[in-house]
Design a protein around this motif. Sequence first.
Motif, mmCIF file in Angstrom:
data_model
loop_
_atom_site.group_PDB
_atom_site.id
_atom_site.type_symbol
_atom_site.label_atom_id
_atom_site.label_comp_id
_atom_site.label_asym_id
_atom_site.label_seq_id
_atom_site.Cartn_x
_atom_site.Cartn_y
_atom_site.Cartn_z
ATOM 1 N N ARG A 155 -0.412 -4.771 5.412
ATOM 2 C CA ARG A 155 -1.659 -4.555 4.665
ATOM 3 C C ARG A 155 -2.851 -5.260 5.307
ATOM 4 O O ARG A 155 -3.961 -4.711 5.356
ATOM 5 N N LEU A 214 -7.527 -8.336 -2.295
ATOM 6 C CA LEU A 214 -8.098 -7.270 -1.466
ATOM 7 C C LEU A 214 -9.362 -6.703 -2.100
ATOM 8 O O LEU A 214 -10.379 -6.494 -1.417
ATOM 9 N N ALA A 257 -12.057 -4.882 0.451
ATOM 10 C CA ALA A 257 -11.202 -4.037 1.287
ATOM 11 C C ALA A 257 -10.769 -2.753 0.587
ATOM 12 O O ALA A 257 -10.165 -1.884 1.221
ATOM 13 N N TRP A 274 -0.064 0.915 2.774
ATOM 14 C CA TRP A 274 -0.695 -0.214 2.103
ATOM 15 C C TRP A 274 0.246 -0.879 1.099
ATOM 16 O O TRP A 274 -0.074 -1.937 0.559
ATOM 17 N N ALA A 325 -6.229 -3.465 6.478
ATOM 18 C CA ALA A 325 -7.520 -3.851 5.895
ATOM 19 C C ALA A 325 -8.540 -4.173 6.978
ATOM 20 O O ALA A 325 -9.744 -3.921 6.821
#
Length: 791
Positions: free
Chosen positions: A592, A476, A481, A586, A596
């Motif tokens: 998630r 991520l 993100a 999250w 994102a």
Amino acid sequence: MFGAINSSGAIIDGIKQGEANDILLPNQIERVQKVAVDIGGSLAKVVYLTSGPRSQGGRLHFTAFETDNVEKCVAFIRSLLETNPDIDEPADDLASESSGESSNEPIIMATGGGAHRFRDLLSRELGAEIRVEDEMESLTTGLNFLIREVADEVFTYSEDRPMQFVDPTADMFPYMLVNIGSGVSILKVTGEGSYERISGTSLGGGTLWGLLNLLTGVQSFDSMLEMTKSGDNTKVDMMVGDIYGTNYSKIGLKATNIASSMGGVYRKTLDKHFDDTDIARSLLYMVSNNIGQIAYLNAQLHGIRRIYFGGYFIRGHPLTMHTLSYAINFWSKGQMSALFLRHEGFLGATGAFFKTDKATSSEPLSPTPATAPSFMPESAIESSALKGRRMSLKTRRAKAYSFTENFSIAAAIADNAVGALGMLDCEPSRLMPLPQLVNTSEHPYQPDTVDLMTEPRQQVYWISAMENNTKGLLSLAKSGALPGCSDADSIQQLTSFVALYLQHLQRLREQPLAYGAMSVRALLGLREQCLHEVGLEDIFAGVKQRETDAALAALPDLLQATDKLEINERTRTLTHNVLAGNMFDWGSTDLRDALAKGALNLERARSRISWSPEFDNSAAFVTKLTGPETRYRRAVIFVDNSGADVCLGVLPFARLLLQQGTSVVLAANTRPALNDVTARELLQIVQRVGELDQTIQGAVDQGKLMVYGTGSSGPCLDLRKLDAQLVSQAQDADLVVIVGMGRAIHSNYRAQFLCDSLKLAVFKNQMAADAAGAQIYDALCKYESAESAKF
């Protein structure tokens, strides 16, 4: 105060006995505040406090050296005392209070026989004042502290049931402490500071060490214990079966019981070549069995049923603990159990550290009346107009501390130890139980819903899930993100975190009990400790800010729409909105990606939730809340995520309660965890909502809406350990609301209360849903009235 340690990276590898690099610190400067040492006949144990950016109130470390190499111990302490000219800060409150003064003059607290023997050496080599503390008093003070402050400190042990953790805090006294060092001292403890030495024996660790050295030539105690693992004592001991040929059932002796230690050496048929490992095992049994019998006899003589075994002789060694346990079980006919301690060898040093410190007395404290402004947690008070009050509050509360074990950097007490020791992080507040929590001998509180030690499939799943989730965080960040956490330095820190946490998970695969009882709560908490340790205090800060801004922009329309609803429908809608908001998590791997991409809003979240009658009795809560006679005095709401969760779910729900005349205490994490909102952030959110809504602002002005930190820094919640200020404000609460999967499903799913309670969460994990018999995305709306609670 004493200097600094420039560390070299966080690792969790086992330590070598007696080396100055036993404690491996993270990449940070730590100021050493105070040192205590317990020098016994065989080993010197060191406990020292550091302060730095990773712990608010300080951090306790533990290490040890062989007394024959006391020079190494002195050199290590000297390295702790070396002055760092770059640091010019006042002494830590805990260190200055525990030593009784705030001088920068080095003071070493010392106990044990070696404190007298080596006092001049310590003073000369260290250039410090050596304060010698009574050995027996230090032992009992240290034990009382560890029992009360350290989770999973006490356990029973046997080969078929290793490390069964027990909570002895409800009825601590009287107890007996069998401290096994070079010799053995047996203490009877009847209360805080009330003890007497009732017995002892010269047959102790020094006996085993000395005999094995004479007979085998081995010099290291760890090597001696290692030898016992493969030895066969029946080749040198005389067994009951050697005499009778079978069991002697009439008097309760099995053929495998030892009739005479080393007695088999004189049997004519015995091979005259004896293996060192067989000798080692025989001698370990001889010493341990005799100590166990002496301990039991003293317990019988004094009417004591609780026996703790401590001292560095044990060192977490499985065979030693099994033998002592077997002896107590045998002589008591199964009525008593031997109790062991993870910090067994550090009782004296820990007690010497704390003995003069009234601030950290193990006496339980009463809740401290809050003197801060009504809705401001102490840690969140920032305005210059309040600084004077903040300082007075800090001074008043400086004598309240609690400790949490931090396993981000952990080491085994010995090569063969069944468990590991972490550091003890000192938090500058007292942690206490929620007053409404039911926790009795008949109905004990267990925060964890699933015991991963008794559910092997779940254990394997959750360790794997943590591994995948952790790797996903790095992905991520690299994808951009995580705003504010995508630069090269942050990526490097995240890479270090991933390596560190995965090392821990691998250790737990091999030694599930290494860090105490394994649970989802423990795994999630360890993840946050590792993040903080590498310097990543809040990797979701940018995400939280972005989602909060978006949620607050949508809040006025939501309030306007729900205010138009009839009271029953409004109550139902706002309750369901808390659940919809809780989908913005999250920490959920399944959600998630959608978060994102920005592909989730409140309506989409609500549409994914299923409502099963088995887990949803929101209708009963709506009926209760809208009834003509229902007016709660005060509600405590344990909140979860930032953004839509708290802004569009929890706060409109709290506003409904406020409109009915209920005062509301919002309880949020004190430190960051995932995208959970912190008390500091929630305070700012409430201020912003007050600018949008008169009900919220009026409640703040009247002191009817308050924000307090829980004292927690993880996604789950132990209701026995809450910040004293929050506990004080919760005294007269008659409604407890717990929000979120971590707080209401992974933990507290079965928690019972003396008042009405409401648990609101969504099963966002398949394994958690399976364990409860639910489906993924089923809503949990569990309302229980005080009258219907099963206790």
